[in-house]
Design an enzyme around this catalytic site. Structure first.
Site: not given
Ligand code: NAI
Length: 332
Positions: A154, A204-205, A231-233, A257, A262, A294
């Site tokens: 993302i 980030c997660p 938009t993450s958590r 978001d 929530e 969300h």
């Molecule tokens: P991804 O796993 O592809 O990327 C997450 C990145 O965060 C990785 O590159 C990882 O190295 C990095 N990361 C881990 N710890 C970190 C830290 N301490 N500081 C900075 N970066 C760090 O995951 P993706 O698909 O990009 O999703 C990211 C987040 O988006 C998900 O974990 C989820 O929480 C959120 N999400 C939200 C949605 C929504 O509808 N609002 C839908 C889908 C995901």
């Protein structure tokens, strides 16, 4: 397999039942999954659940008693699952690692543009026959510095868009990727990102090291009037601390978001109920706070992909094909 689908909404049912060739039988259940509702999975082989279902140890123990051997998450994040407990109980956990990074990245951009140009206020004004512009002054996004925390799927999609806007994009990730640099970003240390960004977007997660990554100390390092987008958590932000900064103007704009608490609010129509969450109620009083419930993931393409990958996970589990299963395991 017989699958109990928790937190089912009409759109989940529509997308799951559109797939006619699936050999699995689904029971669509409205309640969230938790230790109390887990008994509803009796007679099934697997449960399928979503972001605000609680897959903690008591829930997993109850699922184990019901003979459930697979938890198929229809989302990417798995912060709501006690993974060590799942391993102990012999329950496999699978997820949808990627469905549409574009959906979430584009929603983050929608929050930025909406907040900047006050679209939410303008919409209401025009409906009141009020075309005055006071209070709607925005800024050019072009030329601004955007800080991106987390440069996974993302984050990279978001970087590409913001680079296209003509922004300087700086980013931080403990695991830097060449793809983020190719997309147009430059890796910096976190303190530099806090200090130089006009807009900060979290991708980030939610893990122990990122919980409350935005707090009073990190807020103090940011530019006055910064825009923060999440938009993450929800728990990436300490909401009380950000409210303090909104009151002083230190945070100039907040786009959310997701929200720490929530689970008791989002995805439901609570319009007949009293809002009991005072912190959330305070957030709603700020004109420069834009909150969506969300919905960043919520596009046709994403729902199609979520359904396809969830079904593929069920198929792979049934034929014990671990190489095709998007399994989630606790960190080694
Ligand atoms: P991804 O796993 O592809 O990327 C997450 C990145 O965060 C990785 O590159 C990882 O190295 C990095 N990361 C881990 N710890 C970190 C830290 N301490 N500081 C900075 N970066 C760090 O995951 P993706 O698909 O990009 O999703 C990211 C987040 O988006 C998900 O974990 C989820 O929480 C959120 N999400 C939200 C949605 C929504 O509808 N609002 C839908 C889908 C995901």
């Amino acid at each position: 397999m017989k699958v109990a689908v928790f937190s089912s909404k009409p759109y989940d049912i529509r997308f799951f039942t559109q797939v006619t060739q699936s050999q699995h039988q689904f029971t669509f259940l409205e309640p969230h999954l938790n230790a109390q509702t887990a008994t509803l999975s009796q007679g099934h082989d697997a449960v399928c659940c979503f972001v605000n279902d609680s897959v903690d140890r008591p829930t997993l123990e109850q699922l184990h008693k019901q003979g459930i051997s697979l938890v198929a998450l229809r989302c990417a994040g798995f912060n709501n699952v006690d993974l060590p407990a799942a391993v102990e109980l012999g329950i496999t956990v699978a997820r949808v690692p990627e469905y549409s990074p574009f959906a979430v990245a584009e929603h983050a951009v929608a929050l930025i543009l909406g907040l900047n140009r006050n679209s939410h206020r303008a919409y209401n004004r025009v409906r009141e026959n009020d075309y005055s512009l006071h209070g709607l002054l925005g800024f050019d996004v072009h030329g601004k510095t955007v800080g991106v925390i987390g440069t996974g799927k993302i984050g990279q999609a978001f970087i590409r868009i913001m680079h296209g806007f003509g922004c300087r994009v700086i980013c931080y990730d403990p695991y830097p990727s060449d793809a983020a640099v190719t997309a147009g970003a430059e890796y910096v240390e976190l303190d530099e990102l806090w200090a130089h960004s006009d807009i900060i977007s979290l991708h980030c997660p939610l893990v122990a090291s990122t919980r409350h990554i935005i707090n009073k100390d990190t807020l103090a390092k940011m530019k006055h009037g910064v825009m923060v987008i999440n938009t993450s958590r929800g728990a990436l932000i300490n909401t009380s601390d950000v409210i303090t900064s909104l009151k002083t103007g230190a945070v100039g704009y907040l786009g959310l978001d997701v929200y720490e608490e929530e689970a008791d609010l989002f995805f439901e129509d609570n319009s007949d109920d009293i809002l009991r969450d005072d912190v959330f109620a305070r957030l709603l009083t700020f004109r420069n706070v834009l909150i969506t419930g969300h919905q960043a993931f919520f596009t046709k393409e994403a729902l199609q992909a979520i359904t396809a990958v969830t079904l593929a996970n069920l198929d792979a589990f049934e034929r014990s094909d671990l190489s095709a299963l998007h399994q989630v395991l606790p960190p080694a």
